[in-house]
Design an enzyme around this catalytic site. Structure first.
Site, PDB file in Angstrom:
ATOM      1  N   THR A 140      13.250 -16.025 -15.574  1.00 18.42           N
ATOM      2  CA  THR A 140      11.938 -15.992 -14.897  1.00 18.42           C
ATOM      3  C   THR A 140      10.953 -15.083 -15.619  1.00 18.42           C
ATOM      4  O   THR A 140       9.752 -15.167 -15.383  1.00 18.42           O
ATOM      5  CB  THR A 140      12.095 -15.456 -13.467  1.00 18.42           C
ATOM      6  OG1 THR A 140      12.529 -14.083 -13.546  1.00 18.42           O
ATOM      7  CG2 THR A 140      13.121 -16.260 -12.676  1.00 18.42           C
ATOM      8  N   ASP A 148      17.381  -2.860 -27.741  1.00 19.46           N
ATOM      9  CA  ASP A 148      18.526  -3.166 -28.607  1.00 19.46           C
ATOM     10  C   ASP A 148      18.418  -2.436 -29.939  1.00 19.46           C
ATOM     11  O   ASP A 148      19.423  -1.920 -30.455  1.00 19.46           O
ATOM     12  CB  ASP A 148      18.597  -4.679 -28.872  1.00 19.46           C
ATOM     13  CG  ASP A 148      19.141  -5.437 -27.670  1.00 19.46           C
ATOM     14  OD1 ASP A 148      19.755  -4.806 -26.794  1.00 19.46           O
ATOM     15  OD2 ASP A 148      18.940  -6.667 -27.625  1.00 19.46           O
ATOM     16  N   ARG A 198      14.038  -7.270 -17.485  1.00 18.19           N
ATOM     17  CA  ARG A 198      13.317  -8.521 -17.332  1.00 18.19           C
ATOM     18  C   ARG A 198      14.320  -9.658 -17.223  1.00 18.19           C
ATOM     19  O   ARG A 198      15.137  -9.843 -18.114  1.00 18.19           O
ATOM     20  CB  ARG A 198      12.430  -8.699 -18.574  1.00 18.19           C
ATOM     21  CG  ARG A 198      11.239  -9.527 -18.347  1.00 18.19           C
ATOM     22  CD  ARG A 198      10.319  -9.400 -19.512  1.00 18.19           C
ATOM     23  NE  ARG A 198      10.913  -9.875 -20.753  1.00 18.19           N
ATOM     24  CZ  ARG A 198      10.224 -10.405 -21.736  1.00 18.19           C
ATOM     25  NH1 ARG A 198       8.913 -10.512 -21.620  1.00 18.19           N
ATOM     26  NH2 ARG A 198      10.803 -10.803 -22.830  1.00 18.19           N
ATOM     27  N   ASP A 249      13.639  -6.661 -30.055  1.00 18.82           N
ATOM     28  CA  ASP A 249      13.932  -6.011 -28.779  1.00 18.82           C
ATOM     29  C   ASP A 249      14.032  -4.496 -28.999  1.00 18.82           C
ATOM     30  O   ASP A 249      14.976  -4.011 -29.641  1.00 18.82           O
ATOM     31  CB  ASP A 249      15.256  -6.565 -28.216  1.00 18.82           C
ATOM     32  CG  ASP A 249      15.550  -6.052 -26.811  1.00 18.82           C
ATOM     33  OD1 ASP A 249      15.441  -4.819 -26.587  1.00 18.82           O
ATOM     34  OD2 ASP A 249      15.878  -6.862 -25.939  1.00 18.82           O
TER      35      ASP A 249
HETATM   36  C1  PRP Z   1      11.641  -5.029 -22.410  1.00 22.92           C
HETATM   37  C2  PRP Z   1      10.635  -3.932 -22.732  1.00 22.92           C
HETATM   38  C3  PRP Z   1       9.823  -3.826 -21.476  1.00 22.92           C
HETATM   39  C4  PRP Z   1       9.802  -5.255 -20.988  1.00 22.92           C
HETATM   40  C5  PRP Z   1       8.501  -5.867 -21.404  1.00 22.92           C
HETATM   41  O1  PRP Z   1      12.676  -4.493 -21.664  1.00 22.92           O
HETATM   42  O2  PRP Z   1      11.202  -2.713 -23.097  1.00 22.92           O
HETATM   43  O3  PRP Z   1      10.410  -2.982 -20.495  1.00 22.92           O
HETATM   44  O4  PRP Z   1      10.883  -5.950 -21.625  1.00 22.92           O
HETATM   45  O5  PRP Z   1       8.379  -7.133 -20.881  1.00 22.92           O
HETATM   46  P1  PRP Z   1       7.308  -7.538 -19.801  1.00 22.92           P
HETATM   47  O6  PRP Z   1       6.005  -6.942 -20.199  1.00 22.92           O
HETATM   48  O7  PRP Z   1       7.297  -9.042 -19.903  1.00 22.92           O
HETATM   49  O8  PRP Z   1       7.782  -7.056 -18.454  1.00 22.92           O
HETATM   50  P2  PRP Z   1      13.999  -5.317 -21.321  1.00 22.92           P
HETATM   51  O9  PRP Z   1      13.843  -6.102 -20.054  1.00 22.92           O
HETATM   52  O10 PRP Z   1      14.406  -6.113 -22.520  1.00 22.92           O
HETATM   53  O11 PRP Z   1      15.033  -4.198 -20.997  1.00 22.92           O
HETATM   54  P3  PRP Z   1      15.668  -3.088 -21.970  1.00 22.92           P
HETATM   55  O12 PRP Z   1      14.582  -2.094 -22.277  1.00 22.92           O
HETATM   56  O13 PRP Z   1      16.756  -2.509 -21.134  1.00 22.92           O
HETATM   57  O14 PRP Z   1      16.178  -3.773 -23.211  1.00 22.92           O
END
Ligand code: PRP
Length: 210
Positions: free
Chosen positions: A109, A204, A105, A201
């Site tokens: 944005t 993480d 994400r 997160d």
């Molecule tokens: C987080 C989570 C989802 C997403 C949710 O991933 O694991 O994939 O954000 O957000 P959304 O519903 O607003 O799209 P992240 O982008 O932090 O990546 P990661 O899993 O690699 O930490």
């Protein structure tokens, strides 16, 4: 919000384990174990409508009526956080195929950015189960379902742990045919797009990168 396709587990074990998962002091190893266990428990509920055919089975004493699982399953973990849910599912359905989708994400944005996609040329399963612990704005879940549908998949389920109401609305609007299975629906998103109270997160906390 169309809630008929949203299934929030009421199982005591799910509630108990989710509470442990949320705790700030739960360390990475325990966090990963809990994600795996919760994935199994929610997967059990999400797969209650898989199709069976009748078969006979020989016991040491006689022939007994039995069942064969007709549906082939594809697991689609959204990287990174969805990875932690794969093992729990594979323990129950070891023959499932696993296709990885890399989406992160954009922190400004909040829109999903695709960086990896390991789908075979055409779908060879009957049911695809998208795995991601967190459904925040819903952008990643919607993007994953878009990819799977464009690729030709008809039956899709989403299994997560915690969702925000905003994200559930986005998924219901874009993909009203996709049932969503969860451990909890939380209060809201904060100004950074994080689920509150949530658990922080999930990527993480699993991989020690906080
Ligand atoms: C987080 C989570 C989802 C997403 C949710 O991933 O694991 O994939 O954000 O957000 P959304 O519903 O607003 O799209 P992240 O982008 O932090 O990546 P990661 O899993 O690699 O930490």
């Amino acid at each position: 919000m169309a809630l008929e396709n949203v299934h929030v587990s009421q199982h005591p074990l799910v509630k108990h384990k989710l509470t442990l998962l949320r705790r700030t002091k739960t360390e990475h190893k325990k966090f990963r174990e809990l994600i795996r266990e919760l994935a199994m428990l929610l997967g059990y509920e999400a797969m209650a409508d898989l199709r069976l055919s009748d078969i006979a089975v020989d016991t040491p004493l006689a022939s007994a009526p039995g069942y064969h699982l007709e549906d082939d399953i594809g697991l689609i973990p959204i990287l990174r956080a969805g990875l932690g849910m794969v093992d729990g599912f594979l323990e129950m359905i070891p023959g499932a195929q696993v296709w990885h989708l890399g989406l992160y994400r954009d922190e400004h944005t909040l829109r999903p950015v695709s960086y990896y996609n390991k789908l075979p040329i055409e779908p060879t399963v009957h049911v695809c189960i998208v795995l991601d612990p967190m459904l925040a704005t819903g952008g990643s879940a919607v993007a994953a379902c878009d990819v799977l549908k464009a690729w030709g998949v008809r039956r899709i389920k989403f299994v997560g742990l915690i969702a925000a109401p905003e994200g559930l609305e986005a998924v219901a609007k874009a993909h009203p045919d996709v049932p969503v299975y969860l451990a909890a629906v939380d209060e809201r998103l904060n100004e950074n797009g994080f689920i509150v109270p949530g658990l922080g997160d999930a990527g993480d906390r699993q991989f020690g990168t906080a």
